[in-house]
Write a protein that holds these residues in place. Structure first.
Motif, mmCIF file in Angstrom:
data_model
loop_
_atom_site.group_PDB
_atom_site.id
_atom_site.type_symbol
_atom_site.label_atom_id
_atom_site.label_comp_id
_atom_site.label_asym_id
_atom_site.label_seq_id
_atom_site.Cartn_x
_atom_site.Cartn_y
_atom_site.Cartn_z
ATOM 1 N N TYR A 17 0.830 -1.188 0.000
ATOM 2 C CA TYR A 17 0.000 0.000 0.000
ATOM 3 C C TYR A 17 0.874 1.252 0.000
ATOM 4 C CZ TYR A 17 -3.790 -3.179 1.246
ATOM 5 O OH TYR A 17 -4.703 -4.192 1.242
ATOM 6 N N CYS A 18 0.385 2.287 -0.681
ATOM 7 C CA CYS A 18 1.091 3.567 -0.751
ATOM 8 C C CYS A 18 0.388 4.591 0.136
ATOM 9 C CB CYS A 18 1.130 4.077 -2.188
ATOM 10 S SG CYS A 18 1.962 2.977 -3.349
ATOM 11 N N SER A 19 1.132 5.591 0.555
ATOM 12 C CA SER A 19 0.557 6.660 1.360
ATOM 13 C C SER A 19 -0.327 7.549 0.493
ATOM 14 C CB SER A 19 1.666 7.503 1.997
ATOM 15 O OG SER A 19 2.475 6.707 2.839
ATOM 16 N N THR A 21 -2.318 11.305 0.312
ATOM 17 C CA THR A 21 -2.446 12.657 0.867
ATOM 18 C C THR A 21 -3.598 13.365 0.167
ATOM 19 O OG1 THR A 21 -0.831 13.525 -0.720
ATOM 20 C CG2 THR A 21 0.010 12.781 1.417
ATOM 21 N N ILE A 35 -1.328 10.200 -4.742
ATOM 22 C CA ILE A 35 -0.452 9.061 -4.477
ATOM 23 C C ILE A 35 0.794 9.181 -5.348
ATOM 24 C CG2 ILE A 35 -0.243 6.544 -4.463
ATOM 25 C CD1 ILE A 35 -3.286 6.377 -4.285
#
Length: 258
Positions: A17-19, A21, A35
Motif C-alpha cells: 500500500y502507498c501513502s 495525501t 499518491i
C-alpha cells in the motif's frame, strides 16, 4: 469501507500500500487523493469523465491526473435467501428499495422484490434522506437498512436505523443497531423477537402491578407482619426476573433464534 471498494481490493490481491495525501470523499460520488505525486479519482460515473453506456452494470470509474483511465465493472450478487426474506417481510411491512446504483439490476430485482413500483435507483444520500422524511410525513414509522456511508443520513433520520455489515469491526454509520451480514436472512425473526420482547415487558408490568395491589390490600388490613413483608419484597423481584428469563427463552425458541 464501501462494499464496492472492498470487492475491488479483494480482486486486486494487493500486498503493498502507498501513502495517500489530500484525501477527500464525497458520499454518493466517490473519493480522491494524491499518491506518489499522481492525483487519483475513483467513483461513480458522474464523478469521472467517462464515456459510453454502462447502465447495465455497476461500475466504478477512475481518473489519473484528470485523465480518464477506465472502470471496474462489478456484477451484483444477492445475499442468500433474499427472495424469501422479501416475501416474509412483505406480509407485514410496506417495503421500499433505495439504491445509489444505476438501473442495470432493475429487471432482475423486479422478479424478487414484491413492490417494483417502490424501487428507486441513482439515489444520492440527500435523496434517500428526503425519501425517508416523505414517508414519515405520511404518518409512517420507518425502519432503514443500509450498508455504507451513503446511507448515514437516512439511517439517522429513520425511526429505526440498522447498519448491515460483514465486518462488525469496520466503520459503521450512526445507527440504532448493527446487523451482521451473515444473519441478514434472520431479520424477520429478529423483528418478531423484538415485538415479543415488548410483550414480555408489558406482562412484567402487569405481574408487578398485581403483586403490589395484592400486597397493599393485605398491608392495609394489617395482616402481614414486618418479617413476612420483608420476605415477600425480594420474592417479587425474583418472580419478575424468572418470568422475563423464561419468556425470552421461550420466544427465542419460537422464533428459531436459539
Amino acid at each position: 469501507m464501501h462494499p464496492l471498494s472492498r470487492e475491488i481490493v479483494s480482486w486486486s490481491n494487493i500486498d503493498h500500500y502507498c501513502s495517500v495525501t489530500d484525501f477527500h470523499e464525497i458520499p454518493g460520488k466517490g473519493l480522491s487523493g494524491r499518491i506518489n505525486q499522481h492525483f487519483i479519482k475513483l467513483g461513480s460515473k458522474t464523478s469521472a469523465s467517462s464515456q459510453g453506456n454502462l447502465n447495465d452494470s455497476t461500475s466504478v470509474h477512475f481518473e489519473i491526473n484528470d485523465e480518464y483511465r477506465g472502470y471496474f465493472k462489478i456484477k451484483q450478487g444477492w445475499r442468500p435467501g433474499l427472495k424469501q426474506l422479501f416475501n416474509e417481510l412483505s406480509a407485514d411491512y410496506d417495503l421500499h428499495l433505495l439504491s445509489g446504483d444505476n438501473e442495470g439490476e432493475k429487471e432482475n430485482l423486479s422478479t424478487i422484490f414484491p413492490f417494483p413500483a417502490q424501487m428507486r435507483f441513482r439515489q444520492s444520500p440527500h435523496q434517500k434522506l428526503e425519501y425517508i422524511r416523505e414517508l414519515q410525513s405520511g404518518g409512517k414509522n420507518v425502519m432503514m437498512l443500509g450498508d455504507g456511508l451513503n446511507d448515514a443520513g437516512a439511517l439517522k433520520e429513520s425511526n429505526l436505523g440498522i447498519a448491515v455489515t460483514d465486518d462488525i469491526n469496520n466503520f459503521s454509520p450512526a445507527c440504532d443497531a448493527i446487523l451482521n451480514g451473515s444473519s441478514f436472512e434472520l431479520l424477520p425473526s429478529y423483528l418478531k423477537q423484538a415485538k415479543d420482547g415488548v410483550r414480555t415487558i408489558q406482562l412484567s408490568f402487569i405481574i408487578a402491578g398485581s403483586y403490589n395491589i395484592i400486597g397493599l390490600y393485605f398491608a392495609v388490613q394489617g395482616i402481614l407482619s414486618p418479617l413476612t413483608a420483608a420476605v415477600l419484597m425480594p420474592l417479587s423481584t425474583v418472580t419478575i426476573l424468572t418470568f422475563t428469563s423464561i419468556s425470552t427463552r421461550y420466544f427465542a425458541l419460537k422464533n428459531k433464534l436459539s
